[in-house]
Enzyme design. Structure first.
Site, mmCIF file in Angstrom:
data_model
loop_
_atom_site.group_PDB
_atom_site.id
_atom_site.type_symbol
_atom_site.label_atom_id
_atom_site.label_comp_id
_atom_site.label_asym_id
_atom_site.label_seq_id
_atom_site.Cartn_x
_atom_site.Cartn_y
_atom_site.Cartn_z
ATOM 1 C CG HIS A 144 26.701 -58.329 -34.077
ATOM 2 N ND1 HIS A 144 27.898 -58.227 -34.736
ATOM 3 C CD2 HIS A 144 26.896 -59.229 -33.077
ATOM 4 C CE1 HIS A 144 28.781 -59.024 -34.166
ATOM 5 N NE2 HIS A 144 28.203 -59.633 -33.166
ATOM 6 C CG ASP A 145 28.847 -57.262 -30.579
ATOM 7 O OD1 ASP A 145 27.758 -57.713 -30.179
ATOM 8 O OD2 ASP A 145 29.840 -57.982 -30.801
ATOM 9 C CG ASP A 155 30.205 -64.625 -36.534
ATOM 10 O OD1 ASP A 155 31.295 -64.565 -35.950
ATOM 11 O OD2 ASP A 155 29.431 -63.663 -36.632
ATOM 12 C CD GLU A 210 34.606 -59.454 -31.774
ATOM 13 O OE1 GLU A 210 33.795 -58.561 -31.463
ATOM 14 O OE2 GLU A 210 34.390 -60.669 -31.544
ATOM 15 C CG ASP A 260 32.751 -63.979 -31.261
ATOM 16 O OD1 ASP A 260 32.270 -62.847 -31.445
ATOM 17 O OD2 ASP A 260 32.709 -64.577 -30.163
#
Length: 589
Positions: free
Chosen positions: A357-358, A113, A281, A228
């Site tokens: 995860h979100d 990440d 993202e 991210d």
């Protein structure tokens, strides 16, 4: 830079270019909730190492590891204090190297990440920036003077001595997007938690340090980056306020800023090539297609990312607040996927996901997590693995894990959930937790963060002590041990699904042609590559649905199904398909 890595692989009959990351299946590991090796209730890197053979057995090609960097954990690791150190609770750099080696020995690649829109407020850069307005790293962050209190748009916008923040931007985690620093008497921008100050990408030194750090990780042997909120790094000139009357929100001001492609172009030249898997993202909805294509384009002006994550499909059932839900229907979901399949049909590549995860668990959100949990989990998995793009499996998805039945506000751990609800209660916008409980049960990110259910032992075999967040109470029935012992389980189906994709180029590279776009229960499409053609049909209903076949059935075989389907081939030849609840069929024809 290796020009072959950037521009070329084999060209296929439909003009598609072969690349390893198009053919891969990515498995996302959220370390805090994956496996705990030392019994402290928090997952760690040695715990992941212990499960590498499990990942290999499943058949995945890539592990995306969410942040394990040194962090005070205000946002579960997405607040990074040192980009080149491993947080003690997850292990050591030696542990990380052992994980890298264990994966690579099994031909599984490792993606890290990249969180560079912001750092932790405990990062050395920010600590230095807070010493005075003239320090070396002051301009690494976004600082502004406040505005007159008369311009404030709400009472809680007002800061020290009645001063208001520089503008009316709102944090995505609740409250103003600005925090006042008393020592230097200015406000700093934080689009997320106040402990996550935004970096100032206008400063070329920031970009140079970020690129240097990325190259450091590439030299350590990683195979790519998940980036991210990367489309937030360029802020609009002058930081204009929102315009509620025109429907202009904070996200509309900050997403896809004026220099974002310039910054990513610099990153491409300094770090990236097509040998790395890079997925950006992209927050904000809808993501403009012209931006999307440029993010993934190989053209001179393109950013050269492998693929991106957009949010259009996972916002269909969401309101403005974290507890607000909306009705969704299959026709809208199909329309979103059809639009993105078409957007990247000639250039670019899709990522395929329904949970991470979100996001809540996909079988609870888009399937039936009751009577037809297994069938709908298999159907949703088939959808993701037979569309054009790279599928992402979120940990536990391959077991059919479900949302958690939250009863109390104390059950939650997620900063987004906690901050927004507390703010709304304090502001009198909601009466109590009970008023928003059902919405949080459906939407909270904590649904995805409960521990992976390995066994039917206490704490689901995740840890020997009470985990940092509760285990879903259905773990005695839904766990990896039971799934691996059952030939008809979700896990065993995923194994077959991944192997099927690995063995058939048409699944990866074939053209996508949809049918029944207006049907409320059935999703159907073909994938075609040269002379090969697959027909995929899925029933998104908890009752039997019958449709006329839209394809001719010469030389047809049934390749995959989540039911015993002895009559499936004859039905297709007869021209009418009777699909049982949550049934999926993949034909070769």
């Amino acid at each position: 830079m290796d020009e072959t890595a950037r521009t070329g692989g084999e060209t296929l009959p439909n003009g598609e270019t072969r690349r390893w990351w198009k053919e891969a299946v990515v498995y996302q590991v959220y370390p805090r909730s994956f496996a705990d090796s030392d019994g402290d209730g928090v997952g760690d890197i040695p715990g992941i190492v212990e499960k590498v053979d499990y990942l290999d057995e499943l058949g995945v090609d890539v592990v995306w590891l969410t942040p394990v960097y040194e962090s005070p954990q205000a946002d579960n690791g997405y607040d990074i204090a040192d980009y080149r150190a491993i947080d003690d609770q997850f292990g050591t750099m030696a542990d990380w190297e052992a994980l890298r080696d264990a994966l690579h020995e099994r031909d599984i690649k490792l993606v890290m990440d990249l969180v560079v829109n912001h750092t932790s407020d405990e990062h050395d850069w920010f600590q230095n920036a807070c010493e005075s307005r003239d320090t070396e790293y002051r301009d690494y962050y976004v600082w502004r003077d406040g505005r007159d209190a008369a311009d404030a748009d709400a009472e809680y916008d007002v800061g020290p001595d009645g001063e208001a923040p520089p503008n009316d931007w709102r944090s995505f985690f609740g409250g103003p997007a600005w925090a006042y620093h008393e020592g230097t008497e200015q406000w700093y921008l934080h689009l997320f938690d106040r402990k996550q100050p935004d970096l100032n990408w206008e400063n070329p030194d920031v970009r140079e340090d970020v690129f240097d750090m990325m190259n450091w990780w590439v030299q350590k042997g990683i195979d790519g980056f998940r980036m991210d909120v990367i489309n937030l790094v360029s802020k609009p000139e002058g930081l204009p306020g929102t315009d509620p009357d025109a429907g202009v929100r904070t996200i509309d001001r900050v997403a896809n800023g004026p220099r974002v492609h310039e910054f990513l172009g610099e990153m491409r030249e300094a770090v990236l090539d097509r040998a790395l898997l890079t997925v950006g993202e992209m927050v904000g909805n809808p993501l403009p297609v012209d931006h999307a294509r440029r993010y993934v384009s190989d053209d001179e002006d393109g950013d050269g990312l492998s693929m991106l994550f957009h949010f259009e499909h996972v916002l269909l059932d969401r309101g403005e607040e974290v507890w607000e839900t909306e009705d969704w229907n299959l026709t809208d979901l199909k329309a979103v996927f059809d639009r993105w399949q078409e957007a990247f049909a000639d250039e670019g590549w899709n990522s395929l996901y329904l949970n991470n995860h979100d996001q809540p668990r996909m079988v609870s959100r888009f399937g039936d997590d009751g009577e037809f949990r297994r069938e709908s989990a298999k159907l949703l998995g088939t959808l993701l693995h037979t569309l054009r793009g790279t599928p992402y499996v979120y940990q536990g998805e391959e077991l059919g894990m479900t949302n958690y039945p939250f009863e109390s506000f104390d059950d939650f751990r997620d900063v987004e959930t906690l901050n927004n609800v507390r703010e709304a209660i304090d502001a009198g916008e909601v009466d109590s937790f009970d008023a928003v409980r059902d919405g949080l049960r459906a939407n909270s990110r904590d649904n995805a963060r409960t521990p992976v259910q390995w066994t039917d032992d206490e704490y689901a075999g995740f840890s020997e002590s009470r985990p940092w967040i509760a285990v879903n109470p259905n773990y005695p029935e839904v766990n990896a041990t039971a799934e691996r012992d059952d030939a008809d389980s979700v896990f065993r189906y995923y194994q077959r699904l991944l192997a099927f994709r690995d063995e058939n180029d048409v699944v990866v590279y074939g053209d996508y042609d949809p049918f029944f776009q207006d049907h409320e229960d059935v999703w159907a499409y073909t994938r075609t590559l040269g002379e090969e053609r697959l027909f995929v049909v899925l029933n998104f209903a908890s009752e039997t649905t019958t449709v006329a076949s839209p394809v001719e059935a010469s030389g047809v075989t049934l390749e995959l199904s989540n039911y015993d389907a002895d009559d499936a081939v004859q039905e297709l030849r007869d021209g009418s398909l009777s699909l049982r609840p949550w049934e999926v069929r993949v034909y070769r024809c």
